[in-house]
Design a protein around this motif. Sequence first.
Motif, PDB file in Angstrom:
ATOM      1  N   ALA A   3      -1.394 -11.035  -9.715  1.00 57.42           N
ATOM      2  CA  ALA A   3      -0.669  -9.771  -9.824  1.00 57.42           C
ATOM      3  C   ALA A   3       0.236  -9.592  -8.613  1.00 57.42           C
ATOM      4  O   ALA A   3      -0.072 -10.033  -7.503  1.00 57.42           O
ATOM      5  CB  ALA A   3      -1.661  -8.626  -9.926  1.00 57.42           C
ATOM      6  N   MET A   4       1.375  -8.929  -8.875  1.00 62.46           N
ATOM      7  CA  MET A   4       2.349  -8.756  -7.794  1.00 62.46           C
ATOM      8  C   MET A   4       3.126  -7.459  -7.950  1.00 62.46           C
ATOM      9  O   MET A   4       3.129  -6.822  -9.004  1.00 62.46           O
ATOM     10  CB  MET A   4       3.321  -9.923  -7.773  1.00 62.46           C
ATOM     11  N   VAL A   5       3.798  -7.085  -6.894  1.00 68.40           N
ATOM     12  CA  VAL A   5       4.726  -5.957  -6.888  1.00 68.40           C
ATOM     13  C   VAL A   5       6.055  -6.478  -7.411  1.00 68.40           C
ATOM     14  O   VAL A   5       6.624  -7.418  -6.852  1.00 68.40           O
ATOM     15  CB  VAL A   5       4.896  -5.375  -5.469  1.00 68.40           C
ATOM     16  N   ARG A  90       3.289  -6.206 -11.768  1.00 66.90           N
ATOM     17  CA  ARG A  90       3.338  -7.220 -12.831  1.00 66.90           C
ATOM     18  C   ARG A  90       2.023  -7.993 -12.775  1.00 66.90           C
ATOM     19  O   ARG A  90       1.549  -8.366 -11.699  1.00 66.90           O
ATOM     20  CB  ARG A  90       4.502  -8.165 -12.587  1.00 66.90           C
ATOM     21  N   GLY A  91       1.409  -8.212 -13.963  1.00 68.35           N
ATOM     22  CA  GLY A  91       0.221  -9.055 -14.027  1.00 68.35           C
ATOM     23  C   GLY A  91      -1.097  -8.359 -13.785  1.00 68.35           C
ATOM     24  O   GLY A  91      -2.109  -9.023 -13.565  1.00 68.35           O
ATOM     25  N   ILE A  92      -1.123  -7.020 -13.834  1.00 69.06           N
ATOM     26  CA  ILE A  92      -2.379  -6.288 -13.675  1.00 69.06           C
ATOM     27  C   ILE A  92      -2.383  -5.111 -14.646  1.00 69.06           C
ATOM     28  O   ILE A  92      -1.381  -4.404 -14.784  1.00 69.06           O
ATOM     29  CB  ILE A  92      -2.589  -5.811 -12.214  1.00 69.06           C
ATOM     30  N   VAL A 166      -3.972  -6.790  -5.254  1.00 64.75           N
ATOM     31  CA  VAL A 166      -5.366  -7.195  -5.423  1.00 64.75           C
ATOM     32  C   VAL A 166      -6.197  -5.948  -5.663  1.00 64.75           C
ATOM     33  O   VAL A 166      -6.151  -5.002  -4.867  1.00 64.75           O
ATOM     34  CB  VAL A 166      -5.885  -7.957  -4.184  1.00 64.75           C
ATOM     35  N   ALA A 167      -6.947  -5.934  -6.771  1.00 63.05           N
ATOM     36  CA  ALA A 167      -7.790  -4.792  -7.126  1.00 63.05           C
ATOM     37  C   ALA A 167      -9.210  -5.002  -6.625  1.00 63.05           C
ATOM     38  O   ALA A 167      -9.774  -6.082  -6.784  1.00 63.05           O
ATOM     39  CB  ALA A 167      -7.792  -4.581  -8.628  1.00 63.05           C
TER      40      ALA A 167
END
Length: 180
Positions: A3-5, A90-92, A166-167
């Motif tokens: 996941a990214m900004v 993006r990606g989360i 990161v979660a």
Amino acid sequence: MGAMVAAVSSNGTYSFTKPNRPSIRLLSGLGVEGDVHAGVTVKHRFRMAKDPSQVNLRQVHLIQEELFEELRGAGFTVAAGELGENVTTRGIDLLGLPVGTLLRLGDEAVVELTGLRNPCAQIDTYQKGLLKQVVGRGDGGTVTHRAGVMSVVREGGSVRPGDSVVAELPDGPHRPLRIV
């Protein structure tokens, strides 16, 4: 790829959209430096009119970029910052995370998820019919909100496109996000 900004946005004046920036700075306990919604107490005009002393649980607004792709499929054109969010990811799956989730944005910043964004009728002024796309009915007729999540800043720092997301899930049972 994790996941990214995808984009960061802020605006020092009340406006439905927020221009994209090369970076934003999150301030612990306040929100996005220079953003009209930053503060310890609520800064949303409707909420301030009701009770200006309410704690600001809406310091940073995040939306997943995948929503924009879904909206394009329904005939709408929406890009990062255009729904008033500060951080586009993006990606989360932001909407699937529980209350209290910590999101590490890049090397320094940490936000804690407080709830869902409940978009107002202004969204239809931006693009007619958009409200029905982001607020609808799910299984069993329950109302679903897809216009992003709200958070408070736990640790300040700079955030820029390309930073990792990161979660960290909270301890205890999963408490679904509700409108804040």
